[in-house]
Write an enzyme that holds these catalytic residues in place. Sequence first.
Site, mmCIF file in Angstrom:
data_model
loop_
_atom_site.group_PDB
_atom_site.id
_atom_site.type_symbol
_atom_site.label_atom_id
_atom_site.label_comp_id
_atom_site.label_asym_id
_atom_site.label_seq_id
_atom_site.Cartn_x
_atom_site.Cartn_y
_atom_site.Cartn_z
ATOM 1 N N ASN A 1 35.978 101.849 -65.311
ATOM 2 C CA ASN A 1 35.435 102.577 -64.169
ATOM 3 C C ASN A 1 35.812 104.058 -64.228
ATOM 4 O O ASN A 1 35.010 104.894 -64.631
ATOM 5 C CB ASN A 1 35.936 101.918 -62.876
ATOM 6 C CG ASN A 1 35.143 102.349 -61.665
ATOM 7 O OD1 ASN A 1 34.541 103.404 -61.665
ATOM 8 N ND2 ASN A 1 35.138 101.535 -60.630
ATOM 9 N N ASP A 2 37.040 104.372 -63.857
ATOM 10 C CA ASP A 2 37.423 105.782 -63.763
ATOM 11 C C ASP A 2 37.288 106.525 -65.091
ATOM 12 O O ASP A 2 36.984 107.711 -65.114
ATOM 13 C CB ASP A 2 38.861 105.894 -63.252
ATOM 14 C CG ASP A 2 38.986 105.345 -61.844
ATOM 15 O OD1 ASP A 2 38.005 105.466 -61.087
ATOM 16 O OD2 ASP A 2 40.047 104.794 -61.512
ATOM 17 N N VAL A 3 37.499 105.795 -66.208
ATOM 18 C CA VAL A 3 37.500 106.471 -67.515
ATOM 19 C C VAL A 3 36.097 106.875 -67.968
ATOM 20 O O VAL A 3 35.947 107.552 -68.970
ATOM 21 C CB VAL A 3 38.169 105.597 -68.607
ATOM 22 C CG1 VAL A 3 39.620 105.347 -68.264
ATOM 23 C CG2 VAL A 3 37.424 104.288 -68.797
ATOM 24 N N SER B 1 41.172 103.714 -58.752
ATOM 25 C CA SER B 1 41.570 104.952 -58.093
ATOM 26 C C SER B 1 40.912 105.061 -56.722
ATOM 27 O O SER B 1 41.247 105.927 -55.946
ATOM 28 C CB SER B 1 41.156 106.143 -58.939
ATOM 29 O OG SER B 1 39.751 106.187 -59.026
#
Lengths: 101, 462
Positions: free
Chosen positions: B387-389, B428
Amino acid sequence: MTGMVALYIFMLAAFTGYEVIARVPVILHTPLMSGSNFVHGIVLVGAMVALGSAATPLEKTIGFIGVLLAAGNAVGGYVVTERMLEMFKASGARAKTKGTH
Amino acid sequence: MPGWLSAGLAIQASYFVTAVLFILGLKRMSSPVTARSGILWAGAGMGVATLVTFLYPGMSNYGLILPAMFLGAGLAWWSGKRVAMTDMPQMIALYNGMGGGAAAAIAAVELYRGGAGGHVTEALAVLGGIIGAVSFSGSAIAFGKLQGLITGSIRFAGQQVLNLLLLAAALVLGGMVAAHFNAGPAVVTGFFVLALVLGVTMTLPIGGADMPVVISLYNALTGLAVGLEGFVLDNAAMIIAGTVVGSAGTLLTQLMARAMNRSLGNVLFSGFGDSGGEATGTVTGSMKPIEASDVGVMMAFASKVIVVPGYGMAVAQAQHKIWELCQLLIDRGVNVRFAIHPVAGRMPGHMNVLLAEAGVPYDLIADLDEINAEFETADVALIIGANDVVNPVARTDKGSPIYGMPILNADKAKNVIVIKRGKGAGFSGIENALFYLDNTRMLYGDAQKAGAELIAAVKAVG
């Protein structure tokens, strides 16, 4: 061990640790953290000495907990690191047989 | 036994050998080719040191030492053998905390006994004690968070002030102990209680996404604590091994923080790590679902597919299914690569370990710098529980907590398929703009199940 000698050991060991890890590839970060986690399991020998010299019930209780925790650190750290690195060996060997790397 | 071959000499010589084996072992562990032998070398060193310690002059209480050793070793062996690969990060936290607790226990035995060494020795014991105790309780909290026993981050106003006060109070009590100023057992107890509480309050506000860095930090701290207690016990093996781990662990922590484009202070004190999402209300559009059969056709006729695995793959244990899928694609002549973000999963290298377990060869796995230029030529970027990456707001939105973090440019691929369990935000807590792009389709479901469906879909293409 005199204070100055101890300080020298401290300094040299600190540089050694830094140099040993420098330029390590990202894929080994987790196994290496696990491996260094195992290495500080050497606290076991200190915990053994502390319990071995404990006199009062309080000291013995704390010493007992210390040895128990330290043995867990050493053995758990070893098992987990070994299991992780086992996979690197397996895939490395496979890659070799395919004529890559 | 000849006169020169005393127990003391045997112990010193063995500890020397142990220190050498540890350093060589760690050195070998820092290269993929020799890594496996590294742990064997270090293990041999540990065995030698443990055995020879039984010869220590004046040792007694063997009736306590042996049961404690067998109990601790047995429990750790049992848990370490049966834990799933995906849960490794929290096990490292747990074992590391145990080491910190042991260092604190050594300090406690020395300090309750009192007056054994000089002021300097006791000051070192106090220092190692507080660091070890913080590492112990902090690691326990980290374990609880990663294991899902503690959810959410407890945060309140003035938290950093409270932590500072706790630290100051613990240091004052520790100073009284070291200076022999009104220092009874009650002061020693108060000192350790404060240190343990500090570890808890320091770790509770830190979000799960930052846990790898925190665990690595506690690993370094435990090393330092062990080194300090080594000075107290005049034990060269502990001093060298502890200090080596302390400095190596500090460097490793910095490398990890850098990979996330964060400073260590930022991780510890900014309180980001989860639910920092209020900055990004700007995502527009909708998430567009897709069926596995359509994805199967798309990938089967693609010329290049880049797989981006994340924590979702680890949770679902989907690495074997995904590799099976990729093998099918490779057999069809599709160029398949795996793109690994430095902090994909819960630890740097976490994904590499899982893919290695599934049998994915090294040469198919690429890191961020290698692969990022290739997304533009990829037909499909298959995001599996990451997701965040892959969140493009890290490039564009200055207000976002992850702004500036290097990301995988999955959004540049012609088609982006996201396998995801639900519509929620990432660890996050930030909305992912990637999911709303026109070239993105969502394949909802657990990665294991989705993998099986995709395998069936690709096979159906024939």
